[in-house]
Motif scaffolding. Sequence first.
Motif, mmCIF file in Angstrom:
data_model
loop_
_atom_site.group_PDB
_atom_site.id
_atom_site.type_symbol
_atom_site.label_atom_id
_atom_site.label_comp_id
_atom_site.label_asym_id
_atom_site.label_seq_id
_atom_site.Cartn_x
_atom_site.Cartn_y
_atom_site.Cartn_z
ATOM 1 N N ALA A 1 45.324 50.043 43.249
ATOM 2 C CA ALA A 1 44.523 50.368 44.429
ATOM 3 C C ALA A 1 43.142 49.718 44.342
ATOM 4 N N GLY A 2 42.543 49.723 43.148
ATOM 5 C CA GLY A 2 41.238 49.092 42.972
ATOM 6 C C GLY A 2 41.297 47.588 43.171
ATOM 7 N N LEU A 3 42.332 46.951 42.604
ATOM 8 C CA LEU A 3 42.488 45.509 42.808
ATOM 9 C C LEU A 3 42.750 45.197 44.280
ATOM 10 N N GLY A 4 43.503 46.083 44.952
ATOM 11 C CA GLY A 4 43.730 45.890 46.379
ATOM 12 C C GLY A 4 42.457 46.008 47.191
ATOM 13 N N ALA A 5 41.588 46.951 46.791
ATOM 14 C CA ALA A 5 40.315 47.114 47.496
ATOM 15 C C ALA A 5 39.444 45.868 47.347
#
Length: 229
Positions: A30-34
């Motif tokens: 999720a962090g990499l996607g953000a």
Amino acid sequence: AALAGSVWFVALDHVWRTRLGDSAIGLVPAGLGALALAAAFTAWRQTDTPEPTRRLATTWFAAMAIAFVTIAIPFQLSNEGITLGWAIEALALIALFRRIDHAGLKYTGLALFALVTLRLVANPAVVEYHPHASVPVVNWLLYTYGVPAACLLAAWRLLGAIEVDRLRPGEKAIYTRPLPLTAMACALAAILVLFVWLNLTILDAFNAGRDLDLLFEHHPARDLTLSIA
């Protein structure tokens, strides 16, 4: 640059699991996607860059953001949570396709909708997600099937207005008539999902056991209710 997150993912996933365990492992993708999503917005705002280049860069970063969100959902959620997450994500992709004319957004959203429909229609494990509901109709089956059906209907409306106008040359060779076929497919999938929900809800309402069992022996009241519905 857009693919950099996928290179870091394996290492970050290993470090997170080693130091912090699996309880919130979905935060890694999720962090990499953000980050990828922030890069996509940054690329789109580069108004001094030629529009085709800007669209290509935005699409690559957006695709990576989508990929990481798709990974994060099953990492963190289970059962109907995966289905709901993918349905909402698919609708978001179709909505983004209205803003950015890139066929990859449309087909990725449609692929996710296909997975959602299969999980709800052709997955016998869905009846094992929760015990028999004490309240008929207004229970976990309603939102598990209702939210994806609503997303499919919204995608039908969004695609129906623009699909024919945005057909690529390769797609025009398949479309013998100028009909919004993928939009119609979304509508048919919504009808199928609602049909399965209706049957499961009635079976659950007449089920006397603890679990939602798909028992098809003769039951006059239940059979009559199914026929009327």
